[in-house]
Design a protein around this motif. Structure first.
Motif, PDB file in Angstrom:
ATOM      1  N   THR A   1      -6.564  -0.306   3.289  1.00 33.28           N
ATOM      2  CA  THR A   1      -5.596  -0.464   1.910  1.00 33.28           C
ATOM      3  C   THR A   1      -3.969  -1.190   2.332  1.00 33.28           C
ATOM      4  O   THR A   1      -3.396  -0.938   3.853  1.00 33.28           O
ATOM      5  CB  THR A   1      -4.844   1.362   1.957  1.00 33.28           C
ATOM      6  N   LYS A   2      -3.089  -1.090   1.174  1.00 28.73           N
ATOM      7  CA  LYS A   2      -2.372  -2.136   1.393  1.00 28.73           C
ATOM      8  C   LYS A   2      -1.041  -0.899   0.255  1.00 28.73           C
ATOM      9  O   LYS A   2      -1.527  -0.652  -0.494  1.00 28.73           O
ATOM     10  CB  LYS A   2      -1.950  -3.346   0.734  1.00 28.73           C
ATOM     11  N   TRP A   3      -0.218  -0.572   0.763  1.00 27.35           N
ATOM     12  CA  TRP A   3       1.079  -0.554   0.715  1.00 27.35           C
ATOM     13  C   TRP A   3       2.773  -0.485   0.679  1.00 27.35           C
ATOM     14  O   TRP A   3       3.176  -1.043   1.344  1.00 27.35           O
ATOM     15  CB  TRP A   3       0.959   1.185   1.627  1.00 27.35           C
ATOM     16  N   PRO A   4       2.918  -0.430  -0.782  1.00 26.43           N
ATOM     17  CA  PRO A   4       4.387  -1.162  -0.853  1.00 26.43           C
ATOM     18  C   PRO A   4       5.169  -0.414   0.145  1.00 26.43           C
ATOM     19  O   PRO A   4       5.156   0.889  -0.511  1.00 26.43           O
ATOM     20  CB  PRO A   4       4.381  -1.202  -2.098  1.00 26.43           C
ATOM     21  N   HIS A   5       6.139  -0.453   0.020  1.00 20.32           N
ATOM     22  CA  HIS A   5       7.816   0.385   0.729  1.00 20.32           C
ATOM     23  C   HIS A   5       7.287   0.994   0.041  1.00 20.32           C
ATOM     24  O   HIS A   5       8.540   2.452   0.193  1.00 20.32           O
ATOM     25  CB  HIS A   5       8.657  -0.245   1.288  1.00 20.32           C
ATOM     26  N   ALA A   6       7.327   0.801  -1.069  1.00 19.75           N
ATOM     27  CA  ALA A   6       8.572   1.717  -1.848  1.00 19.75           C
ATOM     28  C   ALA A   6       7.041   4.190  -1.940  1.00 19.75           C
ATOM     29  O   ALA A   6       7.580   4.715  -3.110  1.00 19.75           O
ATOM     30  CB  ALA A   6       7.881   1.620  -3.686  1.00 19.75           C
ATOM     31  N   TRP A   7       6.339   3.482  -1.558  1.00 23.13           N
ATOM     32  CA  TRP A   7       5.881   4.570  -0.932  1.00 23.13           C
ATOM     33  C   TRP A   7       6.298   6.230  -0.368  1.00 23.13           C
ATOM     34  O   TRP A   7       5.693   6.930  -0.766  1.00 23.13           O
ATOM     35  CB  TRP A   7       4.814   4.441  -0.212  1.00 23.13           C
ATOM     36  N   GLY A   8       7.179   5.613   0.119  1.00 25.59           N
ATOM     37  CA  GLY A   8       7.879   6.496   0.631  1.00 25.59           C
ATOM     38  C   GLY A   8       8.821   7.456  -0.159  1.00 25.59           C
ATOM     39  O   GLY A   8       9.437   8.626  -0.056  1.00 25.59           O
ATOM     40  N   THR A   9       9.267   7.356  -1.556  1.00 26.27           N
ATOM     41  CA  THR A   9       9.328   7.959  -2.446  1.00 26.27           C
ATOM     42  C   THR A   9       9.781   7.818  -4.163  1.00 26.27           C
ATOM     43  O   THR A   9       9.717   8.946  -4.448  1.00 26.27           O
ATOM     44  CB  THR A   9      11.403   6.963  -2.572  1.00 26.27           C
ATOM     45  N   ARG A  10       8.214   6.726  -4.001  1.00 24.61           N
ATOM     46  CA  ARG A  10       7.704   7.411  -5.587  1.00 24.61           C
ATOM     47  C   ARG A  10       6.373   7.405  -5.654  1.00 24.61           C
ATOM     48  O   ARG A  10       5.829   6.467  -3.892  1.00 24.61           O
ATOM     49  CB  ARG A  10       8.506   6.414  -6.632  1.00 24.61           C
ATOM     50  N   THR A  11       5.666   7.402  -6.672  1.00 23.57           N
ATOM     51  CA  THR A  11       4.074   7.309  -6.636  1.00 23.57           C
ATOM     52  C   THR A  11       3.788   5.766  -7.123  1.00 23.57           C
ATOM     53  O   THR A  11       4.528   4.731  -7.431  1.00 23.57           O
ATOM     54  CB  THR A  11       3.757   8.103  -8.462  1.00 23.57           C
ATOM     55  N   VAL A  12       2.915   5.052  -6.219  1.00 20.50           N
ATOM     56  CA  VAL A  12       2.286   3.984  -6.391  1.00 20.50           C
ATOM     57  C   VAL A  12       1.036   3.940  -6.298  1.00 20.50           C
ATOM     58  O   VAL A  12      -0.034   4.741  -6.664  1.00 20.50           O
ATOM     59  CB  VAL A  12       2.660   3.375  -5.127  1.00 20.50           C
ATOM     60  N   GLU A  13       0.558   2.954  -7.772  1.00 23.33           N
ATOM     61  CA  GLU A  13      -0.745   2.634  -7.882  1.00 23.33           C
ATOM     62  C   GLU A  13      -1.136   2.278  -6.611  1.00 23.33           C
ATOM     63  O   GLU A  13      -1.238   1.309  -5.930  1.00 23.33           O
ATOM     64  CB  GLU A  13      -0.783   1.802  -9.284  1.00 23.33           C
ATOM     65  N   MET A  14      -2.681   2.859  -6.967  1.00 26.15           N
ATOM     66  CA  MET A  14      -3.359   2.469  -5.806  1.00 26.15           C
ATOM     67  C   MET A  14      -5.115   1.892  -6.253  1.00 26.15           C
ATOM     68  O   MET A  14      -4.929   2.296  -7.806  1.00 26.15           O
ATOM     69  CB  MET A  14      -3.917   3.640  -4.758  1.00 26.15           C
ATOM     70  N   PRO A  15      -5.757   0.972  -5.939  1.00 24.71           N
ATOM     71  CA  PRO A  15      -7.093   0.886  -6.324  1.00 24.71           C
ATOM     72  C   PRO A  15      -7.812   2.292  -6.721  1.00 24.71           C
ATOM     73  O   PRO A  15      -7.917   3.292  -6.018  1.00 24.71           O
ATOM     74  CB  PRO A  15      -7.815   0.154  -5.645  1.00 24.71           C
ATOM     75  N   ALA A  16      -8.297   2.607  -8.309  1.00 26.61           N
ATOM     76  CA  ALA A  16      -9.922   3.189  -8.286  1.00 26.61           C
ATOM     77  C   ALA A  16     -10.324   4.032  -7.755  1.00 26.61           C
ATOM     78  O   ALA A  16     -10.181   5.224  -7.767  1.00 26.61           O
ATOM     79  CB  ALA A  16     -10.133   2.716  -9.823  1.00 26.61           C
ATOM     80  N   ASP A  17     -10.959   2.934  -6.002  1.00 30.07           N
ATOM     81  CA  ASP A  17     -12.121   3.755  -5.855  1.00 30.07           C
ATOM     82  C   ASP A  17     -10.891   4.521  -4.591  1.00 30.07           C
ATOM     83  O   ASP A  17     -11.598   5.711  -3.892  1.00 30.07           O
ATOM     84  CB  ASP A  17     -12.429   2.542  -4.579  1.00 30.07           C
ATOM     85  N   PHE A  18      -9.887   4.217  -4.322  1.00 26.47           N
ATOM     86  CA  PHE A  18      -9.464   4.723  -2.996  1.00 26.47           C
ATOM     87  C   PHE A  18      -8.507   6.068  -3.633  1.00 26.47           C
ATOM     88  O   PHE A  18      -8.900   7.324  -3.372  1.00 26.47           O
ATOM     89  CB  PHE A  18      -7.676   3.950  -2.293  1.00 26.47           C
ATOM     90  N   VAL A  19      -8.408   6.181  -5.145  1.00 25.84           N
ATOM     91  CA  VAL A  19      -7.939   7.369  -5.692  1.00 25.84           C
ATOM     92  C   VAL A  19      -8.556   8.331  -5.902  1.00 25.84           C
ATOM     93  O   VAL A  19      -7.993   9.486  -5.458  1.00 25.84           O
ATOM     94  CB  VAL A  19      -6.961   7.076  -6.656  1.00 25.84           C
ATOM     95  N   GLN A  20      -9.573   7.753  -6.258  1.00 29.97           N
ATOM     96  CA  GLN A  20     -11.073   9.251  -6.689  1.00 29.97           C
ATOM     97  C   GLN A  20     -11.388   9.417  -5.201  1.00 29.97           C
ATOM     98  O   GLN A  20     -11.917  11.293  -4.777  1.00 29.97           O
ATOM     99  CB  GLN A  20     -12.424   7.766  -7.061  1.00 29.97           C
ATOM    100  N   ALA A  21     -11.131   8.991  -3.625  1.00 26.08           N
ATOM    101  CA  ALA A  21     -11.735   8.895  -2.698  1.00 26.08           C
ATOM    102  C   ALA A  21     -10.459  10.109  -2.187  1.00 26.08           C
ATOM    103  O   ALA A  21     -10.387  11.548  -2.230  1.00 26.08           O
ATOM    104  CB  ALA A  21     -11.519   8.291  -2.129  1.00 26.08           C
ATOM    105  N   THR A  22      -9.089   9.970  -2.780  1.00 24.83           N
ATOM    106  CA  THR A  22      -8.229  10.605  -2.226  1.00 24.83           C
ATOM    107  C   THR A  22      -6.922  11.044  -2.944  1.00 24.83           C
ATOM    108  O   THR A  22      -6.433   9.963  -3.735  1.00 24.83           O
ATOM    109  CB  THR A  22      -7.419  10.182  -1.028  1.00 24.83           C
ATOM    110  N   PRO A  23      -7.512  12.109  -4.376  1.00 23.16           N
ATOM    111  CA  PRO A  23      -6.750  12.330  -4.752  1.00 23.16           C
ATOM    112  C   PRO A  23      -5.037  12.266  -4.563  1.00 23.16           C
ATOM    113  O   PRO A  23      -4.201  12.398  -5.534  1.00 23.16           O
ATOM    114  CB  PRO A  23      -6.542  13.384  -6.326  1.00 23.16           C
ATOM    115  N   VAL A  24      -4.967  12.957  -3.367  1.00 20.44           N
ATOM    116  CA  VAL A  24      -2.947  12.538  -2.967  1.00 20.44           C
ATOM    117  C   VAL A  24      -3.198  12.007  -2.785  1.00 20.44           C
ATOM    118  O   VAL A  24      -1.373  11.484  -2.722  1.00 20.44           O
ATOM    119  CB  VAL A  24      -3.170  13.666  -1.690  1.00 20.44           C
ATOM    120  N   VAL A  25      -3.291  10.947  -2.855  1.00 18.45           N
ATOM    121  CA  VAL A  25      -3.266   9.368  -2.579  1.00 18.45           C
ATOM    122  C   VAL A  25      -2.664   9.051  -0.920  1.00 18.45           C
ATOM    123  O   VAL A  25      -0.930   8.782  -0.560  1.00 18.45           O
ATOM    124  CB  VAL A  25      -2.328   8.742  -3.402  1.00 18.45           C
TER     125      VAL A  25
END
Length: 214
Positions: free
Chosen positions: A37-61
């Motif tokens: 997976t790839k993550w922008p540094h914004a993950w620490g403080t806000r919701t970031v968009e992730m690929p659909a298959d990942f969100v389906q696997a883990t709704p808590v992202v």
């Protein structure tokens, strides 16, 4: 051959690392497909968009996330328990009895360190006046207290490298990689133990690295 399970990973995450070490220690790496997976540094403080298959696997992202043929698991605790039960015959964590509870006592301290490390990291990624230096210091102090508590437990580890020891080693390794050697100053027994287990193939193969950005 059974279909390989999908495990969403990133090299910076200590939660991912403890799962990968468990897999390597059990010798079952060929049963898994690792999805980087790839993550922008914004993950620490806000919701970031992730690929659909990942969100389906883990709704808590969050990672790791495991997609198996019979279940989808979205945190490292349940994933480690699942693979140890399914493939390890509880080699990494006793199924019941006093041995299990002693291991979970140690594991909880190490997990508390990792939780503090991640919260500290998230706050450090915050920019501007909203960043709380007090909170950063609080998480650092929490981690150091738990390291001191683990120092008292090292003598009971012996040659065991089960889930409690794996989690402890991951906490030590992440702190040293991300924050430096502060944890070493008051924990000589833990330092000696960690420097030995850090040479295990499973530890060398999973050394942390920065998360790929996108």
């Amino acid at each position: 051959m059974a279909e390989r399970m999908r495990l969403y990973v990133t090299p910076a995450s200590p939660w991912v690392r403890r799962v990968r070490i468990c897999i390597d220690e059990l010798g079952i790496g060929d049963r898994f497909e690792y999805v980087q997976t790839k993550w922008p540094h914004a993950w620490g403080t806000r919701t970031v968009e992730m690929p659909a298959d990942f969100v389906q696997a883990t709704p808590v992202v969050r990672i790791p996330a495991l997609v198996a043929d019979d279940v989808t698991l979205t945190d490292s605790h349940s994933i480690c328990d699942y693979i140890d039960d399914r493939f390890g015959d509880h080699r990494l964590l006793a199924a019941d009895g006093p041995e299990r509870w002693r291991a979970l006592e140690t594991n909880a301290l190490a997990c508390a360190i990792i939780e503090a490390q991640i919260m500290r990291r998230a706050e450090l990624l915050r920019t501007g006046p909203d960043r709380s230096d007090d909170f950063i210091a609080k998480m650092r102090d929490r981690g150091l207290r738990c390291f001191a508590a683990l120092e008292k437990k090292v003598s009971s580890f012996g040659d065991i490298f089960g889930l409690a020891q794996i989690t402890t080693a991951v906490a030590c390794g992440y702190d040293e990689w991300r924050y430096g050697p502060d944890w070493r100053e008051a924990t000589p027994k833990l330092v000696a133990w960690y420097d030995t287990v850090a040479q295990r193939p499973s530890m060398k193969a999973t050394e942390p690295a920065e998360t790929p950005q996108r």
